[in-house]
Write a protein that holds these residues in place. Sequence first.
Motif, mmCIF file in Angstrom:
data_model
loop_
_atom_site.group_PDB
_atom_site.id
_atom_site.type_symbol
_atom_site.label_atom_id
_atom_site.label_comp_id
_atom_site.label_asym_id
_atom_site.label_seq_id
_atom_site.Cartn_x
_atom_site.Cartn_y
_atom_site.Cartn_z
ATOM 1 N N ARG A 194 -5.585 -8.275 3.936
ATOM 2 C CA ARG A 194 -4.517 -7.520 3.271
ATOM 3 C C ARG A 194 -3.292 -7.390 4.175
ATOM 4 O O ARG A 194 -2.154 -7.623 3.746
ATOM 5 C CB ARG A 194 -5.036 -6.142 2.866
ATOM 6 N N ALA A 195 -3.522 -7.040 5.441
ATOM 7 C CA ALA A 195 -2.401 -6.881 6.371
ATOM 8 C C ALA A 195 -1.724 -8.215 6.648
ATOM 9 O O ALA A 195 -0.482 -8.300 6.709
ATOM 10 C CB ALA A 195 -2.904 -6.262 7.673
ATOM 11 N N PHE A 196 -2.509 -9.269 6.803
ATOM 12 C CA PHE A 196 -1.942 -10.576 7.115
ATOM 13 C C PHE A 196 -1.130 -11.112 5.944
ATOM 14 O O PHE A 196 -0.022 -11.635 6.131
ATOM 15 C CB PHE A 196 -3.056 -11.555 7.473
ATOM 16 N N THR A 197 -1.658 -11.018 4.732
ATOM 17 C CA THR A 197 -0.931 -11.549 3.576
ATOM 18 C C THR A 197 0.343 -10.748 3.302
ATOM 19 O O THR A 197 1.351 -11.312 2.878
ATOM 20 C CB THR A 197 -1.820 -11.568 2.323
ATOM 21 N N ARG A 198 0.298 -9.451 3.562
ATOM 22 C CA ARG A 198 1.516 -8.644 3.400
ATOM 23 C C ARG A 198 2.594 -9.119 4.366
ATOM 24 O O ARG A 198 3.766 -9.286 3.992
ATOM 25 C CB ARG A 198 1.199 -7.167 3.634
ATOM 26 N N LEU A 199 2.191 -9.346 5.609
ATOM 27 C CA LEU A 199 3.142 -9.834 6.615
ATOM 28 C C LEU A 199 3.667 -11.212 6.230
ATOM 29 O O LEU A 199 4.865 -11.503 6.374
ATOM 30 C CB LEU A 199 2.447 -9.888 7.971
ATOM 31 N N ALA A 200 2.780 -12.065 5.733
ATOM 32 C CA ALA A 200 3.181 -13.417 5.356
ATOM 33 C C ALA A 200 4.202 -13.397 4.223
ATOM 34 O O ALA A 200 5.255 -14.053 4.300
ATOM 35 C CB ALA A 200 1.953 -14.223 4.941
ATOM 36 N N VAL A 201 3.917 -12.661 3.172
ATOM 37 C CA VAL A 201 4.811 -12.628 2.006
ATOM 38 C C VAL A 201 6.142 -11.974 2.363
ATOM 39 O O VAL A 201 7.212 -12.442 1.949
ATOM 40 C CB VAL A 201 4.125 -11.908 0.838
ATOM 41 N N ASP A 202 6.096 -10.910 3.146
ATOM 42 C CA ASP A 202 7.341 -10.264 3.584
ATOM 43 C C ASP A 202 8.205 -11.224 4.389
ATOM 44 O O ASP A 202 9.440 -11.120 4.387
ATOM 45 C CB ASP A 202 7.034 -9.023 4.428
ATOM 46 N N GLY A 203 7.560 -12.184 5.072
ATOM 47 C CA GLY A 203 8.298 -13.145 5.880
ATOM 48 C C GLY A 203 8.733 -14.390 5.127
ATOM 49 O O GLY A 203 9.339 -15.292 5.729
ATOM 50 N N GLY A 204 8.402 -14.487 3.839
ATOM 51 C CA GLY A 204 8.868 -15.610 3.038
ATOM 52 C C GLY A 204 7.815 -16.598 2.599
ATOM 53 O O GLY A 204 8.135 -17.570 1.893
ATOM 54 N N THR A 205 6.572 -16.390 2.984
ATOM 55 C CA THR A 205 5.500 -17.282 2.519
ATOM 56 C C THR A 205 5.324 -17.108 1.014
ATOM 57 O O THR A 205 5.255 -15.979 0.527
ATOM 58 C CB THR A 205 4.169 -16.962 3.234
ATOM 59 N N ARG A 206 5.232 -18.223 0.291
ATOM 60 C CA ARG A 206 5.167 -18.131 -1.169
ATOM 61 C C ARG A 206 3.843 -18.596 -1.760
ATOM 62 O O ARG A 206 3.585 -18.385 -2.939
ATOM 63 C CB ARG A 206 6.296 -18.949 -1.797
ATOM 64 N N ARG A 207 2.971 -19.211 -0.945
ATOM 65 C CA ARG A 207 1.732 -19.745 -1.503
ATOM 66 C C ARG A 207 0.576 -19.486 -0.545
ATOM 67 O O ARG A 207 0.686 -19.739 0.656
ATOM 68 C CB ARG A 207 1.874 -21.238 -1.774
ATOM 69 N N LEU A 208 -0.549 -18.992 -1.104
ATOM 70 C CA LEU A 208 -1.741 -18.701 -0.320
ATOM 71 C C LEU A 208 -2.948 -19.357 -0.977
ATOM 72 O O LEU A 208 -3.152 -19.227 -2.186
ATOM 73 C CB LEU A 208 -1.986 -17.190 -0.238
ATOM 74 N N VAL A 209 -3.739 -20.051 -0.172
ATOM 75 C CA VAL A 209 -4.990 -20.652 -0.645
ATOM 76 C C VAL A 209 -6.102 -20.092 0.226
ATOM 77 O O VAL A 209 -6.139 -20.348 1.435
ATOM 78 C CB VAL A 209 -4.947 -22.190 -0.571
ATOM 79 N N LEU A 210 -7.010 -19.328 -0.382
ATOM 80 C CA LEU A 210 -8.059 -18.633 0.358
ATOM 81 C C LEU A 210 -9.399 -19.341 0.202
ATOM 82 O O LEU A 210 -9.835 -19.619 -0.922
ATOM 83 C CB LEU A 210 -8.198 -17.199 -0.147
ATOM 84 N N LEU A 211 -10.068 -19.607 1.322
ATOM 85 C CA LEU A 211 -11.441 -20.094 1.293
ATOM 86 C C LEU A 211 -12.371 -18.894 1.274
ATOM 87 O O LEU A 211 -12.384 -18.089 2.198
ATOM 88 C CB LEU A 211 -11.742 -20.964 2.510
ATOM 89 N N SER A 212 -13.150 -18.774 0.200
ATOM 90 C CA SER A 212 -14.080 -17.675 0.046
ATOM 91 C C SER A 212 -15.496 -18.217 -0.060
ATOM 92 O O SER A 212 -15.719 -19.432 -0.050
ATOM 93 C CB SER A 212 -13.718 -16.853 -1.199
ATOM 94 N N GLY A 213 -16.456 -17.293 -0.137
ATOM 95 C CA GLY A 213 -17.856 -17.681 -0.186
ATOM 96 C C GLY A 213 -18.455 -17.415 -1.555
ATOM 97 O O GLY A 213 -18.278 -16.343 -2.130
ATOM 98 N N ARG A 214 -19.178 -18.377 -2.046
ATOM 99 C CA ARG A 214 -19.805 -18.262 -3.360
ATOM 100 C C ARG A 214 -20.955 -17.253 -3.299
ATOM 101 O O ARG A 214 -21.837 -17.346 -2.464
ATOM 102 C CB ARG A 214 -20.311 -19.638 -3.790
ATOM 103 N N GLY A 215 -20.939 -16.292 -4.212
ATOM 104 C CA GLY A 215 -21.999 -15.305 -4.274
ATOM 105 C C GLY A 215 -21.875 -14.172 -3.281
ATOM 106 O O GLY A 215 -22.800 -13.374 -3.142
ATOM 107 N N GLU A 216 -20.750 -14.052 -2.588
ATOM 108 C CA GLU A 216 -20.554 -13.006 -1.590
ATOM 109 C C GLU A 216 -19.739 -11.864 -2.195
ATOM 110 O O GLU A 216 -18.512 -11.930 -2.270
ATOM 111 C CB GLU A 216 -19.834 -13.552 -0.359
ATOM 112 N N GLU A 217 -20.420 -10.781 -2.605
ATOM 113 C CA GLU A 217 -19.694 -9.650 -3.165
ATOM 114 C C GLU A 217 -18.722 -9.045 -2.164
ATOM 115 O O GLU A 217 -17.648 -8.564 -2.539
ATOM 116 C CB GLU A 217 -20.664 -8.563 -3.635
ATOM 117 N N GLU A 218 -19.098 -9.093 -0.870
ATOM 118 C CA GLU A 218 -18.232 -8.508 0.150
ATOM 119 C C GLU A 218 -16.913 -9.250 0.291
ATOM 120 O O GLU A 218 -15.958 -8.717 0.865
ATOM 121 C CB GLU A 218 -18.960 -8.498 1.499
ATOM 122 N N ALA A 219 -16.843 -10.475 -0.208
ATOM 123 C CA ALA A 219 -15.607 -11.246 -0.119
ATOM 124 C C ALA A 219 -14.619 -10.881 -1.221
ATOM 125 O O ALA A 219 -13.429 -11.215 -1.129
ATOM 126 C CB ALA A 219 -15.914 -12.741 -0.183
#
Length: 276
Positions: free
Chosen positions: A79-104
């Motif tokens: 959350r903190a990293f993506t906020r910093l990224a978007v505030d700085g002009g980043t427009r696209r995010l691709v997240l690698l997540s885990g299948r079946g991981e509720e914590e993700a």
Amino acid sequence: MTESTKTILVLGGTGKTGRRVAARLTARGLPVRVGSRAAATPFDWTDQDTWAPVLRDIDSVYLVFYPDLAFPGAADAIRAFTRLAVDGGTRRLVLLSGRGEEEAIPSEQAVRDSGADWTILRASWFFQNFSEHFLLGPVLDGQIALPAGSVAEPFIDADDIADVAVAALTGDGHTGRLYDLTGPRLLTFAEAAAEISRAVGREVGYVPVSPDRYAAAATAHGVPVEQVTALTDLFTRVLDGRNAHLTDGVRQALGRAPRDFTDYVRDAAASGVWNR
């Protein structure tokens, strides 16, 4: 389909999927910045002072969290990293997540809520865990011991994940998509070990063990206690059959079938990585 020509940040750029993503982007002539502790501009998830420098003039980010999105604190960091990224002009995010991981899921939601164009890749177990990561040693020793019982897993090739990630980072049509990524068939760990055995010409067995026994063995091999606890808990829950079904996420994203485990085993054996 249009392709980004601005700098793309690849976190985990020396890891199994990250280095493949970086190599593919570089092969296309696209500017890439690798995010790792050893990079020219160092990046460390545990040191927020390294975040802003690596995000400077970045258009898109391949997000890989170490050690895993299921670990405590991951969602807050994302959350903190993506906020910093978007505030700085980043427009696209691709997240690698885990299948079946509720914590993700909280981390996935943080990316969804970031204000950027987002794509989420939920991946099953990588083929390459047997040849590039923590199962390489057991394969070389001839015995894979995991708290997985006889559950079947739709193992997937890290190269397929990288292809989907590159498509999402550089092209249109992937914004707001969650791709559930699996290989083309289900395999138990015993079946995977048998395929490896045939390819290398020696016995590689699989032994189902209790979570406590697995944790004790990992600790004895020097894995930090906090990681052992989190990993053992993760394996015990995710390898309970919840992922024992196939999806067509690779075909949705790329218009082709995912690579088969047999092809991976053949090539890995030919590379010599499993030579004792």
